[in-house]
Design a protein around this motif. Structure first.
Motif, PDB file in Angstrom:
ATOM      1  N   GLU A  63       0.828  -1.194   0.000  1.00 43.82           N
ATOM      2  CA  GLU A  63       0.000   0.000   0.000  1.00 43.82           C
ATOM      3  C   GLU A  63       0.871   1.255   0.000  1.00 43.82           C
ATOM      4  OE1 GLU A  63      -2.649  -0.072   3.274  1.00 43.82           O
ATOM      5  OE2 GLU A  63      -3.630  -1.960   2.702  1.00 43.82           O
ATOM      6  N   VAL A  64       0.340   2.322  -0.581  1.00 43.24           N
ATOM      7  CA  VAL A  64       1.023   3.611  -0.577  1.00 43.24           C
ATOM      8  C   VAL A  64       1.223   4.058   0.875  1.00 43.24           C
ATOM      9  CG1 VAL A  64       0.852   6.041  -1.229  1.00 43.24           C
ATOM     10  CG2 VAL A  64       0.095   4.267  -2.818  1.00 43.24           C
ATOM     11  N   GLY A  65       2.423   4.484   1.190  1.00 41.32           N
ATOM     12  CA  GLY A  65       2.750   4.866   2.556  1.00 41.32           C
ATOM     13  C   GLY A  65       3.430   3.759   3.341  1.00 41.32           C
ATOM     14  N   ALA A  66       3.626   2.580   2.716  1.00 37.35           N
ATOM     15  CA  ALA A  66       4.288   1.480   3.390  1.00 37.35           C
ATOM     16  C   ALA A  66       5.772   1.794   3.583  1.00 37.35           C
ATOM     17  CB  ALA A  66       4.121   0.186   2.600  1.00 37.35           C
ATOM     18  N   VAL A  67       6.401   1.139   4.564  1.00 37.50           N
ATOM     19  CA  VAL A  67       7.827   1.319   4.819  1.00 37.50           C
ATOM     20  C   VAL A  67       8.497  -0.047   4.815  1.00 37.50           C
ATOM     21  CG1 VAL A  67       7.581   3.447   6.131  1.00 37.50           C
ATOM     22  CG2 VAL A  67       7.509   1.243   7.322  1.00 37.50           C
ATOM     23  N   LEU A  68       9.783  -0.022   4.499  1.00 42.27           N
ATOM     24  CA  LEU A  68      10.620  -1.207   4.561  1.00 42.27           C
ATOM     25  C   LEU A  68      11.423  -1.116   5.850  1.00 42.27           C
ATOM     26  CD1 LEU A  68      11.273  -3.624   2.612  1.00 42.27           C
ATOM     27  CD2 LEU A  68      13.293  -2.334   1.928  1.00 42.27           C
ATOM     28  N   VAL A  69      11.324  -2.118   6.707  1.00 44.46           N
ATOM     29  CA  VAL A  69      12.041  -2.125   7.978  1.00 44.46           C
ATOM     30  C   VAL A  69      13.225  -3.082   7.850  1.00 44.46           C
ATOM     31  CG1 VAL A  69      11.895  -2.436  10.466  1.00 44.46           C
ATOM     32  CG2 VAL A  69       9.890  -1.665   9.193  1.00 44.46           C
ATOM     33  N   ILE A  70      14.442  -2.509   7.867  1.00 47.14           N
ATOM     34  CA  ILE A  70      15.665  -3.304   7.754  1.00 47.14           C
ATOM     35  C   ILE A  70      16.343  -3.284   9.121  1.00 47.14           C
ATOM     36  CG2 ILE A  70      17.865  -3.569   6.549  1.00 47.14           C
ATOM     37  CD1 ILE A  70      16.636  -1.915   4.269  1.00 47.14           C
ATOM     38  N   GLY A  71      16.314  -4.417   9.795  1.00 47.37           N
ATOM     39  CA  GLY A  71      16.778  -4.427  11.187  1.00 47.37           C
ATOM     40  C   GLY A  71      15.814  -3.605  12.016  1.00 47.37           C
ATOM     41  N   ASP A  72      16.257  -2.447  12.505  1.00 47.57           N
ATOM     42  CA  ASP A  72      15.352  -1.542  13.216  1.00 47.57           C
ATOM     43  C   ASP A  72      15.303  -0.170  12.546  1.00 47.57           C
ATOM     44  OD1 ASP A  72      17.884  -0.710  13.785  1.00 47.57           O
ATOM     45  OD2 ASP A  72      17.670  -0.715  15.959  1.00 47.57           O
TER      46      ASP A  72
END
Length: 545
Positions: free
Chosen positions: A178-187
């Motif tokens: 979805e638009v507004g999603a984020v990718l979380v790499i580690g923290d």
């Protein structure tokens, strides 16, 4: 066949006529009430009794019990119930009866029905009553929950490796993005540029070195976990620890695996399957190079203290500076290497020689690196050592000795001499927090060529101080400390001392600010008398608390 007596038949006829009169009366009352109800509704558009009913179900129609339902008619009345409380799954009923002046409901009233779920869900509806609602004396208000959106999934990430400095673009393929999603790499959260429900890209920031788990998080906090990992590689090949700088920790890491061969060796910098001199040279070539990274600073594994002590040459303009490693934290498996750098003003001091310390003499092979002639001429001195073979645990020892010649003013020369840094690692390639003992500034007395005491340092002090001195010949040395009224406070018997200079903290006379009984003395002016054989000298000092 017998007939009933005349008096019995008469009684029965009377009863039948009574029941008929009662039925006719009840029917008349019912007709009157219905006529009255109709007249009341027609006349006032109000009713004294009103029913609100309905149900709650999920998105596929399954009844939901345990929902709180609140029904209110403005500020006139409010009633609360729960779905399923009467045994009918998902159903609720609220009945309000009011024969007062307000009545239960009127045409134009706004009925508010609020549904509160057991997990914090809430939904509210408003219904303005019509004349038909008032005539029927009831309304039905139901609620069906919406279907929860499915969480995102992460099927692939390309590429799966990136450099720690960031700036690279990766592609994320999955579902329900979805638009507004984020990718979380580690923290670390990285914004996603979502092109559609199945495709997105992200520009990586600077990231810590090593493998990291990856999660996609939609704006509603639903998450999808990537089954693989994203591996961040050092920007510098020789930066094994990934802290953004090639330093003693990286060198010790190579030393720990020196001579080993096989796959997945941390110290195999060039990736040829063996840790050898090529890897050592690679580290040495890039030693000191650094990049700016987002990796958090690694917590030190322990502490150590670097001590500098001067050995002076009486009557000359030369002195030697001995460097020691002391007070290494207990519990560590020894020191695995050190890299100490000093700076000085080359117009005031000349570095004329250097001796390596004996700290790693038990090791068969030691990698050492020092300053170049050009660096020494520019005012830099350096001592680096890492054992490459097994050795007995070493917790402290001699780092080395630097020999200087004073070219001009002793004061300006000594003020320019300083320890710039001391990088120390244990035998597991973990960094230690180093404390640098300040260099002695009062070594000018060594040029006088005579027995004497220098000014104590620091001065004023609290609570401890050092008293430097020099001897032109062997002598018994005593320092006696007096208060301002002439009373003896403390006597320091240093014993027989050979000729030479005693300037550094490891050699100078030390007073901890206490009297003969161990009590700390008060602030004020004190005097110390230096005695060496037949020589005597008195100087003033101040305790300031």
């Amino acid at each position: 066949m017998s007939c009933a007596p005349p008096y019995v038949a008469g009684r029965r006829n009377q009863e039948m006529r009574a029941r008929t009169r009662l039925s006719l009366w009840a029917a008349g009352v019912a007709v009157f009430l219905l006529w009255s109800w109709a007249m009341l509704v027609a006349w006032s558009n109000s009713v004294a009794a009103f029913l609100v009913l309905g149900s709650v179900s999920d998105s596929v129609g399954v009844p939901l019990d345990g929902w709180t339902v609140t029904v209110a008619n403005g500020s006139r009345w409010e009633l609360v119930t729960e779905t399923g409380v009467d045994g009918d799954p998902g159903v609720y009923q609220i009945f309000q009866l009011d024969f007062g002046s307000n009545n239960a409901a009127s045409s134009g009233d706004v009925i508010t029905v609020t549904f509160d779920g057991p997990e914090g869900e809430t939904h509210s509806e408003e219904r303005t009553l019509t004349e038909d609602d008032v005539t029927s004396a009831s309304i039905e208000v139901s609620h069906q929950t919406s279907a929860e959106p499915p969480p995102p999934t992460v099927d692939a990430i390309e590429p799966l490796t990136a450099k720690q400095l960031g700036g690279e673009t990766i592609t994320v393929t999955g579902t329900n993005l979805e638009v507004g999603a984020v990718l979380v790499i580690g923290d670390i959260e990285v914004p996603l540029d979502v092109a559609g429900a199945t495709d997105a890209t992200a520009v990586l920031p600077a990231l810590p070195v090593g493998p990291s788990g990856v999660v996609v998080r939609n704006p509603d906090d639903r998450e999808g976990v990537f089954s693989g990992v994203l591996t961040i590689e050092p920007a510098l090949a020789a930066d094994i620890s990934g802290d953004g700088v090639v330093n003693i920790q990286d060198l010790v890491t190579v030393a720990l695996e020196f001579g080993e061969s096989g796959a997945d060796l941390t110290g195999d910098v060039n990736g040829d399957g063996v840790v050898n001199i090529v890897d050592i040279v690679t580290i040495a070539r890039d030693f000191g190079l650094s990049v700016v990274v987002a990796a958090p600073a690694l917590s030190p594994a322990g502490d150590a203290r670097v001590v500098a002590a001067a050995r002076t040459v009486v009557g000359s303009d030369a002195f030697a500076l001995d460097l020691f490693l002391r007070d290494v934290s207990s519990g560590l498996d020894g020191v695995g290497g050190y890299d100490v750098e000093l700076a000085f003003d080359p117009s005031q001091l000349r570095l004329v020689g250097m001796d390596e310390g004996d700290m790693f003499d038990d090791a068969g092979v030691v990698f050492r690196q020092t300053h170049t002639a050009a660096e020494a001429a520019a005012g830099t001195a350096r001592l680096l050592a890492v054992p490459l073979t097994e050795m007995a645990s070493s917790g402290e020892g001699d780092v080395g000795t630097l020999r200087f010649e004073v070219l001009g003013s002793w004061d300006r020369a000594l003020r320019s001499l300083r320890i710039v840094r001391a990088d120390i690692a244990d035998r597991q390639a973990r960094g230690l927090r180093s404390t640098l003992t300040p260099l002695v500034r009062d070594m000018r007395l060594t040029a006088d060529g005579r027995t004497m005491a220098g000014q104590n340092y620091p001065n004023p002090f609290n609570p401890e101080t050092w008293i430097p001195y020099q001897l032109t010949e062997d002598a018994d040395v005593t320092v006696r400390i007096y208060s301002a009224d002439g009373s003896v406070v403390r006597t320091l018997d240093l014993g027989r001392q050979p000729a030479g200079g005693y300037v550094g903290r490891d050699g100078a006379a030390y007073w901890d600010g206490s009297n003969e009984t161990g009590e700390k003395v008060a602030s004020g002016v004190y005097f110390y008398e230096f005695r060496a054989g037949s020589y005597s000298q008195v100087r003033r000092m101040v305790i300031l608390k």
